[in-house]
Design a protein around this motif. Structure first.
Motif, mmCIF file in Angstrom:
data_model
loop_
_atom_site.group_PDB
_atom_site.id
_atom_site.type_symbol
_atom_site.label_atom_id
_atom_site.label_comp_id
_atom_site.label_asym_id
_atom_site.label_seq_id
_atom_site.Cartn_x
_atom_site.Cartn_y
_atom_site.Cartn_z
ATOM 1 N N ALA A 27 44.840 -16.982 -27.511
ATOM 2 C CA ALA A 27 44.479 -17.351 -29.080
ATOM 3 C C ALA A 27 45.761 -18.688 -29.884
ATOM 4 O O ALA A 27 44.923 -19.733 -30.148
ATOM 5 C CB ALA A 27 44.691 -16.484 -30.113
ATOM 6 N N LEU B 282 44.425 -21.870 -27.959
ATOM 7 C CA LEU B 282 43.352 -22.460 -28.654
ATOM 8 C C LEU B 282 43.420 -23.027 -29.945
ATOM 9 O O LEU B 282 42.977 -24.471 -30.296
ATOM 10 C CB LEU B 282 42.316 -21.239 -28.727
ATOM 11 C CG LEU B 282 42.015 -20.643 -27.968
ATOM 12 C CD1 LEU B 282 40.687 -19.600 -28.317
ATOM 13 C CD2 LEU B 282 40.320 -21.464 -26.991
ATOM 14 N N SER B 283 44.565 -22.373 -29.844
ATOM 15 C CA SER B 283 45.003 -23.338 -31.724
ATOM 16 C C SER B 283 46.018 -24.999 -30.955
ATOM 17 O O SER B 283 45.362 -25.694 -31.388
ATOM 18 C CB SER B 283 46.551 -22.000 -31.856
ATOM 19 O OG SER B 283 46.698 -22.716 -33.261
ATOM 20 N N TRP C 132 40.838 -23.165 -32.141
ATOM 21 C CA TRP C 132 41.048 -21.939 -33.041
ATOM 22 C C TRP C 132 39.821 -22.201 -34.119
ATOM 23 O O TRP C 132 39.401 -21.032 -34.038
ATOM 24 C CB TRP C 132 42.214 -21.704 -33.672
ATOM 25 C CG TRP C 132 42.601 -20.543 -34.603
ATOM 26 C CD1 TRP C 132 42.648 -20.135 -35.525
ATOM 27 C CD2 TRP C 132 42.492 -19.304 -33.975
ATOM 28 N NE1 TRP C 132 42.492 -19.226 -36.201
ATOM 29 C CE2 TRP C 132 41.881 -18.361 -35.152
ATOM 30 C CE3 TRP C 132 41.859 -18.592 -32.519
ATOM 31 C CZ2 TRP C 132 41.944 -16.723 -34.980
ATOM 32 C CZ3 TRP C 132 41.996 -17.311 -32.107
ATOM 33 C CH2 TRP C 132 41.418 -16.623 -33.604
#
Length: 161
Positions: A102, A105-106, A111
């Motif tokens: 995560a 992805l951010s 995200w």
């Protein structure tokens, strides 16, 4: 709900983790330590505590826009190491792997494409692959169509009165 095959392995892991809760089917892979261990083992991960997995999922679902989740925080022990390929996150737990995915992805600006279907009877997590990040439903063929038809019927009934 739609079966997606996201190309990015981090997307696949995060979406699979968020979808350990299946509202439509009424199943939850985090309902017991055994089912959590099975889920993690299927992905070659070490499960870690069930309570941590539940907290992590709730925090991520909230961050992805689940209207049934209350905002909360989650954390896991993650190290950054440098190997021959460059910097990498390392962790010993499945929740750490999910949070690492995560975080990547951010950092990559992806995200905001992780979303939760707003249909009350769905709440499936999906990855918005639309060009302008505007996708709302997990599937226009099922949830989107059903919600749009319901809204039209409500508008038509209001106009008739």
């Amino acid at each position: 709900m739609v079966s997606e095959r996201p190309e990015h392995p981090d997307v696949a892991l995060v979406i699979a983790f968020l979808n350990t809760l299946d509202v439509e089917e009424g199943t939850d892979a985090l309902h017991s330590a055994e089912s959590w261990q099975d889920w993690a083992a299927d992905r070659g991960l070490t499960p870690g505590p069930l309570t941590g997995a539940r907290s992590t999922r709730a925090a991520l679902r909230s961050a992805a826009g689940d209207p049934d989740s209350t905002p909360r925080e989650a954390s896991a022990a993650i190290e950054v190491r440098v190997n021959a390929d460059g910097p990498v996150f390392t962790t010993t737990s499945a929740t750490g792997a999910v949070l690492s995915a995560a975080a990547r992805l951010s950092v990559l600006g992806l995200w905001d494409r992780v979303k939760i279907c707003p249909a009350d009877d769905c709440r499936w997590a999906f990855y918005d692959q639309s060009r302008n990040h505007s996708r709302t439903w997990c599937s226009m063929q099922s949830c989107g169509n059903r919600e749009k038809a319901r809204a039209w019927r409500e508008r038509a009934a209001a106009e008739a009165n």
